[in-house]
Design a protein around this motif. Structure first.
Motif, PDB file in Angstrom:
ATOM      1  N   ASN A   1       0.825  -1.206   0.000  1.00 49.60           N
ATOM      2  CA  ASN A   1       0.000   0.000   0.000  1.00 49.60           C
ATOM      3  C   ASN A   1       0.861   1.260   0.000  1.00 49.60           C
ATOM      4  O   ASN A   1       0.646   2.190   0.756  1.00 49.60           O
TER       5      ASN A   1
ATOM      6  N   SER B   1      -4.738   2.452  -3.391  1.00 50.34           N
ATOM      7  CA  SER B   1      -4.212   2.473  -2.035  1.00 50.34           C
ATOM      8  C   SER B   1      -5.032   3.456  -1.183  1.00 50.34           C
ATOM      9  O   SER B   1      -6.252   3.426  -1.208  1.00 50.34           O
ATOM     10  N   SER B   2      -4.363   4.366  -0.485  1.00 49.33           N
ATOM     11  CA  SER B   2      -5.078   5.274   0.418  1.00 49.33           C
ATOM     12  C   SER B   2      -5.508   6.578  -0.239  1.00 49.33           C
ATOM     13  O   SER B   2      -5.830   7.546   0.447  1.00 49.33           O
TER      14      SER B   2
ATOM     15  N   GLU C   1      -9.723  -1.685   3.929  1.00 48.21           N
ATOM     16  CA  GLU C   1      -9.129  -0.750   4.881  1.00 48.21           C
ATOM     17  C   GLU C   1      -8.577   0.478   4.163  1.00 48.21           C
ATOM     18  O   GLU C   1      -8.772   1.617   4.598  1.00 48.21           O
ATOM     19  N   MET C   2      -7.902   0.257   3.021  1.00 47.27           N
ATOM     20  CA  MET C   2      -7.351   1.369   2.261  1.00 47.27           C
ATOM     21  C   MET C   2      -8.454   2.222   1.636  1.00 47.27           C
ATOM     22  O   MET C   2      -8.349   3.446   1.591  1.00 47.27           O
TER      23      MET C   2
ATOM     24  N   LYS D   1      -9.811   4.447   4.251  1.00 48.49           N
ATOM     25  CA  LYS D   1      -8.885   5.542   4.549  1.00 48.49           C
ATOM     26  C   LYS D   1      -8.946   6.605   3.454  1.00 48.49           C
ATOM     27  O   LYS D   1      -8.939   7.806   3.735  1.00 48.49           O
ATOM     28  N   ALA D   2      -9.029   6.146   2.202  1.00 51.47           N
ATOM     29  CA  ALA D   2      -9.114   7.089   1.082  1.00 51.47           C
ATOM     30  C   ALA D   2     -10.380   7.931   1.185  1.00 51.47           C
ATOM     31  O   ALA D   2     -10.354   9.146   0.965  1.00 51.47           O
TER      32      ALA D   2
ATOM     33  N   TYR E   1      -4.658  12.238   6.537  1.00 55.25           N
ATOM     34  CA  TYR E   1      -3.276  11.823   6.347  1.00 55.25           C
ATOM     35  C   TYR E   1      -2.376  12.397   7.428  1.00 55.25           C
ATOM     36  O   TYR E   1      -2.653  13.460   7.985  1.00 55.25           O
TER      37      TYR E   1
END
Length: 275
Positions: A71, A111-112, A145-146, A149-150, A155
């Motif tokens: 990630n 990813s995030s 999970e990513m 978060k996105a 951040y």
């Protein structure tokens, strides 16, 4: 780790995510899967492997897969792809899509969310040129999970310092405790979904631009070809594909060809598109 356990984990990961691990990566399995074993109250990887063999619990398989997916991401990662987008790809799309005034962009394995949000900020900075246009940015990732978060867009100081110009940090983020959250307006410009690149891509629809950077390096040849050919079906004749600087389509698929003079950019083979 027992050889048979290593082989089982490797087979599982290849089938579920396309990730290919060689024997010299056994340490990676051990470091990333031990927390999964502890989460499931297991002593170690031998017990984890035994439980997987005995009962293929989907929640457990998901934890194993997500723990092993890389990630790594950052805002405006590598810089040049975003410069190319602004100077080459966007002008081309503004001309060819002038009648529809619609552009769809896919950040695959997002990813995030830094890549997708980088594009959202870049496009917002081009506001005058895009007046009246409808821009859709879709970010997908295998990891739930990513994706979460996105969507949150929060951040750490370290994450916003990696590639994000201070002017954009001040303009598009607000401080939340010791972290930074991208504005609600920017969050609303990106749709994030959990999606596996090995799945049928047709439900995602067609995209004018696909960013699939630094993803295929983790796949074997046949899997790379499968993913690229599936992506080709989701693009119009003049669509643009982004790959990482160390990636290529040569020897993998004949569906794409390099864009003349633009490293990392690819168009559908047989279509005369020039920068």
């Amino acid at each position: 780790m027992k050889v048979e356990d290593f082989d089982m984990f490797c087979t599982l990961l290849r089938q579920r995510s396309g990730l290919v691990l060689t024997k010299d990566k056994a340490y990676l399995l051990e470091s990333r899967l031990m927390p999964v074993a502890r989460k499931w109250n297991l002593k170690g990887l031998e017990d984890l492997a035994a439980v997987i063999r005995a009962k293929r619990d989907e929640a457990l398989l998901r934890d194993v897969t997500e723990a092993m997916t890389t990630n790594e991401s950052s805002f405006f990662r590598d810089t040049k792809p975003f410069d190319q987008f602004k100077a080459v790809v966007l002008p081309m799309l503004l001309q060819s899509r002038a009648a529809k005034k619609t552009i769809r962009i896919w950040s695959a394995a997002c990813s995030s969310g830094q890549e997708a949000y980088s594009l959202a900020m870049l496009l917002n900075e081009e506001g005058a040129r895009l007046a009246g246009w409808r821009i859709e940015i879709i970010g997908t990732d295998l990891s739930g999970e990513m994706v979460n978060k996105a969507k949150a867009g929060i951040y750490t100081q370290f994450e916003v310092q990696r590639g994000l110009p201070i002017t954009l940090l001040v303009k598009y983020f607000k401080q939340v405790g010791d972290k930074w959250q991208i504005t609600e307006d920017m969050r609303s410009r990106v749709q994030y979904r959990e999606y596996n690149l090995l799945s049928d891509l047709s439900p995602l629809g067609q995209f004018d631009v696909i960013f699939c950077r630094n993803v295929l390096i983790y796949f074997d040849g046949p899997t790379k070809g499968k993913v690229l050919e599936a992506m080709a079906k989701q693009m119009p004749p003049d669509g643009v594909l982004y790959l990482g600087g160390a990636e290529t389509v040569l020897g993998i698929t004949e569906k794409f060809k390099p864009m003349e003079g633009q490293r990392g950019l690819y168009t559908l083979a047989g279509v005369p598109v020039r920068a």
